[in-house]
Motif scaffolding. Structure first.
Motif, short mmCIF file in Angstrom:
data_model
loop_
_atom_site.label_atom_id
_atom_site.label_comp_id
_atom_site.label_asym_id
_atom_site.label_seq_id
_atom_site.Cartn_x
_atom_site.Cartn_y
_atom_site.Cartn_z
N THR A 258 -5.66 67.61 139.08
CA THR A 258 -7.12 67.72 139.00
C THR A 258 -7.55 69.04 138.36
O THR A 258 -8.55 69.11 137.66
CB THR A 258 -7.72 67.64 140.42
N GLU B 98 -6.88 59.18 131.53
CA GLU B 98 -5.87 58.81 132.52
C GLU B 98 -6.42 58.93 133.94
O GLU B 98 -6.12 58.11 134.81
CB GLU B 98 -4.66 59.73 132.34
N ALA B 99 -7.24 59.96 134.15
CA ALA B 99 -7.82 60.14 135.49
C ALA B 99 -8.87 59.08 135.77
O ALA B 99 -9.23 58.85 136.92
CB ALA B 99 -8.43 61.53 135.60
N SER B 100 -9.40 58.48 134.72
CA SER B 100 -10.48 57.52 134.88
C SER B 100 -9.98 56.10 135.11
O SER B 100 -10.66 55.30 135.74
CB SER B 100 -11.36 57.56 133.64
N GLN B 101 -8.76 55.80 134.60
CA GLN B 101 -8.28 54.42 134.65
C GLN B 101 -8.22 53.87 136.06
O GLN B 101 -7.80 54.55 136.99
CB GLN B 101 -6.88 54.35 134.03
N ALA B 102 -8.57 52.59 136.18
CA ALA B 102 -8.51 51.93 137.49
C ALA B 102 -7.06 51.82 137.91
O ALA B 102 -6.16 51.70 137.08
CB ALA B 102 -9.15 50.56 137.40
N TYR C 145 -12.12 67.29 131.37
CA TYR C 145 -12.87 66.05 131.54
C TYR C 145 -13.86 65.86 130.40
O TYR C 145 -14.40 66.85 129.92
CB TYR C 145 -13.57 66.07 132.89
N PRO C 146 -14.13 64.60 129.99
CA PRO C 146 -13.60 63.33 130.51
C PRO C 146 -12.14 63.11 130.15
O PRO C 146 -11.73 63.40 129.04
CB PRO C 146 -14.49 62.27 129.85
N ASP C 147 -11.39 62.60 131.13
CA ASP C 147 -9.96 62.38 130.96
C ASP C 147 -9.68 60.89 131.19
O ASP C 147 -10.01 60.35 132.25
CB ASP C 147 -9.18 63.22 131.97
#
Lengths: 180, 179
Positions: A144, A153-157, A149-151
């Motif tokens: 983290t 990989e961190a956003s993917q479900a 951000y926006p990233d």
């Protein structure tokens, strides 16, 4: 007296000692005790008895406390206790027997001088948690901090089940139909 | 209060800024996740009375996906306050007018009706695309996961990827099966 009136008048507090008194060393909080009394009136009889029989012993056993005696003609006997934090306490001693005064003096000697108030609870701590208090960064993945951000990989479900594409790729791998 | 304890208080109650990518997301599903963050109920320090919600920055709200035929069916109600001032607008019409409105209303509807509702809405920042003002984006320190995977269309794959995709069998000519 209802609870709310009591609280407005006396206030509420938590259990505390002045500057951690008694942890490591103890400082006598009572600094001066003054007895005002009359040499002749009956109301001061108990105070006069106390002065005759107990006061010398009291002053010797409490070298940190200054003891004043103020004889006043035809006035009621009063005890005044002054504390290190500047607080003063008065007690009217008229018609009180010597034994009761001994107990009151002991009470004012051992007090901290902080004003009397209702205790909200009988125990209190500054350290609410032995693990450390929670912050938004507790238990957070170190990734983290390093991402910008926006990233994506961190956003993917989170992938819960395989898609048809994944299964097709697996079958192809099993049959070793390598990607041409 | 010593300085260490004062800082402890600040760090515990400090507000986080989260980013949420609304691309291909159902706003009514996503609102359950975002409302938790806005109201702070994901924190162990949460209490009804304290205003401990975090900020959420939503991007790509123009690319939300409504399930089924909801673009045609879902209706947004507005009343001007005057007589006969009621109006009902279809979701796709609202979305044409304002690309953030459908998402905003979904969140507003999902928030509970307390006095803190408007304060929580103020901590929601919605942008129709990926262009977020720098002073907003520099606060963001974490990202919320999307609720569902973003589908990848065939034309989003490169030509090589399409050509090299493993083929389990060959279709017969003109897809006519020999029986």
């Amino acid at each position: 007296m209802t609870a709310s009136v009591w609280n407005h008048f006396w206030g509420t507090t938590i259990a505390r000692t002045p500057h951690y008194n008694g942890i490591g060393r103890f400082t006598q909080q009572l600094q001066r005790i003054t007895f005002k009394f009359c040499k002749s009136s009956g109301a001061s009889k108990g105070v006069r008895d106390f002065i005759e029989k107990d006061l010398i012993h009291y002053a010797r056993s409490n070298p940190g406390v200054v003891v004043y005696l103020k004889p006043r003609r035809h006035r009621g006997p009063v005890l005044k206790a002054e504390y290190l934090n500047g607080e003063e306490e008065y007690l009217y001693l008229a018609k009180r027997p010597r034994e009761e005064i001994v107990r009151w003096v002991d009470h004012y000697t051992t007090r901290s001088g902080q004003p009397t108030a209702r205790l909200m609870k009988t125990h209190h701590t500054h350290h609410l948690s032995i693990q450390g208090v929670w912050t938004p960064w507790t238990h957070r993945h170190p990734d983290t901090f390093t991402r910008t951000y926006p990233d994506e990989e961190a956003s993917q479900a989170e992938k819960i089940e395989k898609t048809a594409t994944d299964e097709l790729r697996e079958i192809a791998e099993r049959l070793s139909i390598g990607e041409n | 209060m010593s300085s260490a304890r004062r800082v402890q208080q600040w760090v515990t109650f400090g507000r986080m800024w989260y980013l949420f990518d609304a691309k291909w997301q159902n706003p009514f599903d996503a609102s359950t996740k975002i409302v938790k963050v806005l109201s702070g109920s994901h924190k162990p320090i949460y209490h009804n009375d304290i205003d401990c919600g975090d900020h959420v920055v939503v991007i790509n709200s123009a690319q939300i996906a409504l399930p089924g035929d909801e673009w045609e069916r879902r209706v947004f109600y507005h009343h001007t306050g005057y007589a006969q001032g009621a109006s009902w607008t279809l979701a796709h019409q609202v979305h044409e007018k304002d690309k953030t409105m459908v998402f905003r209303r979904a969140i507003y509807h999902a928030l509970d009706t307390s006095l803190l509702r408007h304060a929580r809405m103020c901590r929601l920042h919605i942008y129709p695309d990926e262009e977020v003002p720098e002073e907003i984006l520099r606060n963001v320190s974490a990202q919320l996961r999307q609720m569902r995977a973003v589908p990848k269309r065939l034309d989003h794959y490169t030509e090589d990827e399409v050509k090299n995709f493993p083929k389990l069998f060959e279709w017969p000519k003109d897809y006519v099966l020999e029986t």
